[in-house]
Design a protein around this motif. Structure first.
Motif, mmCIF file in Angstrom:
data_model
loop_
_atom_site.group_PDB
_atom_site.id
_atom_site.type_symbol
_atom_site.label_atom_id
_atom_site.label_comp_id
_atom_site.label_asym_id
_atom_site.label_seq_id
_atom_site.Cartn_x
_atom_site.Cartn_y
_atom_site.Cartn_z
ATOM 1 N N ALA A 196 48.324 -10.505 -84.648
ATOM 2 C CA ALA A 196 46.976 -10.479 -85.847
ATOM 3 C C ALA A 196 45.902 -10.887 -85.106
ATOM 4 O O ALA A 196 45.775 -11.783 -84.024
ATOM 5 N N PRO A 197 44.795 -10.071 -85.387
ATOM 6 C CA PRO A 197 43.558 -10.449 -84.868
ATOM 7 C C PRO A 197 43.269 -11.849 -85.123
ATOM 8 O O PRO A 197 42.716 -12.374 -84.050
ATOM 9 N N SER A 198 43.554 -12.589 -85.989
ATOM 10 C CA SER A 198 43.128 -14.022 -86.118
ATOM 11 C C SER A 198 43.875 -14.676 -85.100
ATOM 12 O O SER A 198 43.422 -15.599 -84.453
ATOM 13 N N THR A 199 45.247 -14.301 -85.014
ATOM 14 C CA THR A 199 46.021 -14.991 -83.991
ATOM 15 C C THR A 199 45.430 -15.113 -82.676
ATOM 16 O O THR A 199 45.408 -15.912 -81.663
ATOM 17 N N PHE A 200 44.991 -13.797 -82.324
ATOM 18 C CA PHE A 200 44.615 -13.446 -80.879
ATOM 19 C C PHE A 200 43.312 -13.951 -80.881
ATOM 20 O O PHE A 200 43.087 -14.687 -79.527
ATOM 21 N N ARG A 201 42.527 -14.062 -81.731
ATOM 22 C CA ARG A 201 40.960 -14.928 -81.534
ATOM 23 C C ARG A 201 41.197 -16.340 -81.006
ATOM 24 O O ARG A 201 40.482 -16.726 -80.501
ATOM 25 N N ARG A 202 42.200 -16.740 -81.775
ATOM 26 C CA ARG A 202 42.373 -18.320 -81.884
ATOM 27 C C ARG A 202 42.948 -18.749 -80.563
ATOM 28 O O ARG A 202 42.562 -19.431 -79.479
ATOM 29 N N LYS A 203 43.890 -17.892 -80.018
ATOM 30 C CA LYS A 203 44.491 -18.159 -78.524
ATOM 31 C C LYS A 203 43.633 -17.665 -77.480
ATOM 32 O O LYS A 203 43.594 -18.556 -76.454
ATOM 33 N N ARG A 204 42.799 -16.816 -77.693
ATOM 34 C CA ARG A 204 41.716 -16.345 -76.803
ATOM 35 C C ARG A 204 40.761 -17.506 -76.653
ATOM 36 O O ARG A 204 40.432 -17.797 -75.515
ATOM 37 N N ALA A 205 40.430 -18.296 -77.791
ATOM 38 C CA ALA A 205 39.345 -19.317 -77.774
ATOM 39 C C ALA A 205 39.954 -20.255 -76.894
ATOM 40 O O ALA A 205 39.222 -21.089 -76.195
ATOM 41 N N VAL A 206 41.299 -20.788 -77.255
ATOM 42 C CA VAL A 206 41.878 -21.774 -76.407
ATOM 43 C C VAL A 206 41.949 -21.589 -75.059
ATOM 44 O O VAL A 206 41.513 -22.342 -74.107
ATOM 45 N N PHE A 207 42.324 -20.256 -74.607
ATOM 46 C CA PHE A 207 42.370 -19.779 -73.265
ATOM 47 C C PHE A 207 40.778 -19.916 -72.396
ATOM 48 O O PHE A 207 40.702 -20.548 -71.272
ATOM 49 N N LYS A 208 39.912 -19.695 -72.857
ATOM 50 C CA LYS A 208 38.746 -19.456 -72.952
ATOM 51 C C LYS A 208 38.080 -20.848 -72.434
ATOM 52 O O LYS A 208 37.397 -21.349 -71.438
ATOM 53 N N HIS A 209 38.408 -22.024 -73.510
ATOM 54 C CA HIS A 209 37.978 -23.193 -73.167
ATOM 55 C C HIS A 209 38.808 -23.965 -72.126
ATOM 56 O O HIS A 209 38.140 -24.728 -71.446
ATOM 57 N N ALA A 210 39.966 -23.398 -71.752
ATOM 58 C CA ALA A 210 40.437 -23.978 -70.776
ATOM 59 C C ALA A 210 39.861 -23.759 -69.559
ATOM 60 O O ALA A 210 39.971 -24.473 -68.556
ATOM 61 N N GLY A 212 36.911 -22.822 -69.003
ATOM 62 C CA GLY A 212 35.748 -23.597 -68.975
ATOM 63 C C GLY A 212 35.675 -24.806 -68.446
ATOM 64 O O GLY A 212 34.929 -25.358 -67.840
ATOM 65 N N TYR A 213 36.738 -25.453 -68.765
ATOM 66 C CA TYR A 213 37.256 -26.862 -68.488
ATOM 67 C C TYR A 213 37.492 -26.909 -66.810
ATOM 68 O O TYR A 213 36.923 -27.761 -66.053
ATOM 69 N N ALA A 214 38.182 -25.849 -66.438
ATOM 70 C CA ALA A 214 38.353 -25.515 -65.057
ATOM 71 C C ALA A 214 37.218 -25.552 -64.231
ATOM 72 O O ALA A 214 37.091 -25.982 -63.047
ATOM 73 N N VAL A 215 36.014 -24.838 -64.616
ATOM 74 C CA VAL A 215 34.801 -24.610 -64.042
ATOM 75 C C VAL A 215 33.998 -25.984 -64.238
ATOM 76 O O VAL A 215 33.607 -26.731 -63.109
ATOM 77 N N GLU A 216 34.244 -26.652 -65.304
ATOM 78 C CA GLU A 216 33.487 -27.968 -65.257
ATOM 79 C C GLU A 216 34.383 -29.089 -64.206
ATOM 80 O O GLU A 216 33.378 -29.731 -63.787
ATOM 81 N N VAL A 217 35.558 -29.170 -63.834
ATOM 82 C CA VAL A 217 36.182 -29.991 -63.021
ATOM 83 C C VAL A 217 36.144 -29.377 -61.528
ATOM 84 O O VAL A 217 36.590 -30.076 -60.728
ATOM 85 N N GLY A 218 35.489 -28.045 -61.605
ATOM 86 C CA GLY A 218 35.658 -27.755 -60.124
ATOM 87 C C GLY A 218 36.646 -27.030 -59.461
ATOM 88 O O GLY A 218 36.511 -26.539 -58.189
ATOM 89 N N ASP A 219 37.345 -26.499 -60.471
ATOM 90 C CA ASP A 219 38.431 -25.458 -59.919
ATOM 91 C C ASP A 219 38.165 -24.238 -59.894
ATOM 92 O O ASP A 219 38.731 -23.345 -59.207
ATOM 93 N N LEU A 220 37.194 -24.062 -60.802
ATOM 94 C CA LEU A 220 36.637 -22.536 -60.658
ATOM 95 C C LEU A 220 35.279 -22.261 -60.441
ATOM 96 O O LEU A 220 34.736 -23.311 -60.925
ATOM 97 N N GLN A 221 34.522 -21.272 -59.926
ATOM 98 C CA GLN A 221 33.310 -21.209 -59.701
ATOM 99 C C GLN A 221 32.634 -20.787 -61.161
ATOM 100 O O GLN A 221 31.490 -21.071 -61.498
#
Length: 460
Positions: A196-210, A212-221
């Motif tokens: 469902a679109p709402s399910t995908f958007r919710r999971k995509r938001a979690v993945f994107k936040h993760a 972003g956290y990887a960038v914050e702690v220096g694991d990704l550029q």
């Protein structure tokens, strides 16, 4: 860290075994040799292709003007990849960081998303465990706090060992293609059907936040999803007007509920009535207490919604129970919402309290033993009530298919009755813009009203 741009590379050297009588020598390994700042370095591989690929990576880094680490001899990009933690290691740390600050339902969504992504970001290694075994391992053991982890049986222990060895380095996600692969997994259900679109958007938001956290702690550029051209599906979110019951149908359903079961149906009638007459969400009705209700003998009363009791798996709650007490949706914990209760609802609630009393903490809607009604329990009661109250054609339609549809009917009724949008939104606990978007198709007769107003204006 000492670095140097002074790099010299040699061709791959073949290493042969010692010749013996009747047994000629043969190539047994391949060595790459180079110097960094005058220091000699070497690395040996079992296959020629591996050595050539490694040498090619070194040459490309030197040609690009990249600095080399003098201790390891590697260009900085390769050094980071060699020392990077795996996606599994990062994902565990990310869940541990978010867990204490997330609600139980959010923890469940977090675990579902990280499970799907983690099972995808692995090497194509032999002896891969079955998908259901990996999901069970990730949901019940890997992505829960250590204090809540069960003992691992041998099968799950083997699966964990495989996963730890096969998990890709998190730096591989710098390639947007890998991030796209993860999105494609989130976009489908376990059965392979589009989510469902709402399910995908919710999971995509979690993945994107993760990420972003990887960038914050220096694991990704940078966040690789920013470079993935993937337009999330539009989120309709509007209520299907076919689910909305009229007042007569709602009353028939509330009566029918009392005929279902010896005890459970009668105990749930007032809970369903709160969803219809006051527009409460099921979790809000489940958390309603007698001290939150002003129920006069005549006239309108007031229900003050202060807490919700959403249901989730008890592994995600702090109490170890399936229902987690939370503040109101999208509001601070100490913010409440007064909702006027029409006289008909006041009467139903007074009758309910007289007949069944309350729990020790004042909750109105509990089982005969003082426990919470599960979502599956009241959904089953509602399903049987529909069979009693509706015609066969209506039973086969979406009309009031879920208890939540009573809330949809309530808000639709308010808007159709001419209640101003800000007032209706305040009662429902919605933002005005969200409410009008969600219920836009459930406002009957507005076209005729608009036409008449335009006609009157033209005549003037």
């Amino acid at each position: 860290m000492n670095t140097s741009y002074k790099v010299k590379l040699w061709e791959v050297r073949s290493n042969k075994s010692v010749a013996r009588p009747g047994k000629p020598s043969k190539v047994i390994s391949y060595t790459v040799r180079w110097t960094v700042g005058g220091r000699e370095k070497s690395q040996t591989f079992g296959k020629s292709a591996q050595a050539k690929n490694f040498l090619s990576d070194l040459r490309q880094a030197a040609k690009a003007g990249e600095a080399f680490d003098m201790d390891s001899g590697l260009p900085l990009s390769m050094l980071k990849a060699a020392t990077a933690r795996t996606w599994l290691e990062f994902a565990r740390a990310y869940v541990d960081a978010r867990w204490p600050h997330a609600a139980a339902k959010s923890r469940e969504g977090l675990t579902d998303t990280m499970t799907a992504v983690t099972a995808t970001l692995v090497k194509d290694a032999p002896n891969r465990p079955a998908p259901e075994v990996l999901r069970l391992l990730l949901r019940t053991y890997v992505f829960v706090p250590e204090s809540r982890r069960p003992d691992l049986d041998p099968d799950l222990g083997k699966a964990l060992s495989w996963l730890e060895a096969a998990s890709l380095p998190i730096t591989d996600l710098d390639d947007p293609k890998l991030a796209r692969t993860a999105l494609e997994v989130l976009a489908v259900t376990l059965e392979g059907k589009p989510a469902a679109p709402s399910t995908f958007r919710r999971k995509r938001a979690v993945f994107k936040h993760a990420l972003g956290y990887a960038v914050e702690v220096g694991d990704l550029q940078s966040n690789p999803l920013d470079r993935v051209k993937w337009r999330p599906p539009k989120q309709g979110g509007t209520v299907d007007r076919r689910v909305v019951v009229n007042p007569s149908q709602a009353r028939e359903l509330l009566v029918a509920v009392t005929y279902v079961g010896r005890v459970r149906g009668p105990r749930l009638r007032a809970m369903f009535a709160c969803m219809y007459f006051a527009g409460l969400r099921p979790a809000e009705a489940a958390g309603l207490r007698v001290q939150d209700c002003a129920l006069p003998e005549e006239g309108w009363g007031v229900i003050t919604v202060r807490k919700t009791r959403p249901q989730t798996n008890k592994r995600y709650t702090d109490t170890g129970r399936a229902h987690d007490e939370r503040g109101l949706k999208h509001r601070e914990d100490d913010v409440d919402r007064p909702v006027p209760a029409p006289p008909e609802l006041v009467k139903i609630l007074r009758e309910h309290i007289d007949a069944f009393g309350t729990a020790d903490d004042g909750r109105l809607f509990v089982t005969s033993t003082g426990g919470d009604f599960s979502g599956s329990a009241y959904a089953q009661i509602w399903k049987r009530a529909r069979l009693l109250a509706l015609t066969p054609d209506q039973v086969g339609s979406p009309l009031a298919a879920r208890p939540y549809d009573l809330r949809h009917a309530a808000v639709s009724l308010w808007l159709n009755a001419g209640v101003h949008a800000p007032e209706a939104a305040e009662r429902a606990g919605h933002g005005v813009d969200v409410m009008l978007r969600v219920y836009a198709k459930c406002i009957d007769g507005q076209r005729d009203v608009a036409n008449q107003r335009i006609e009157d204006a033209l005549a003037a």
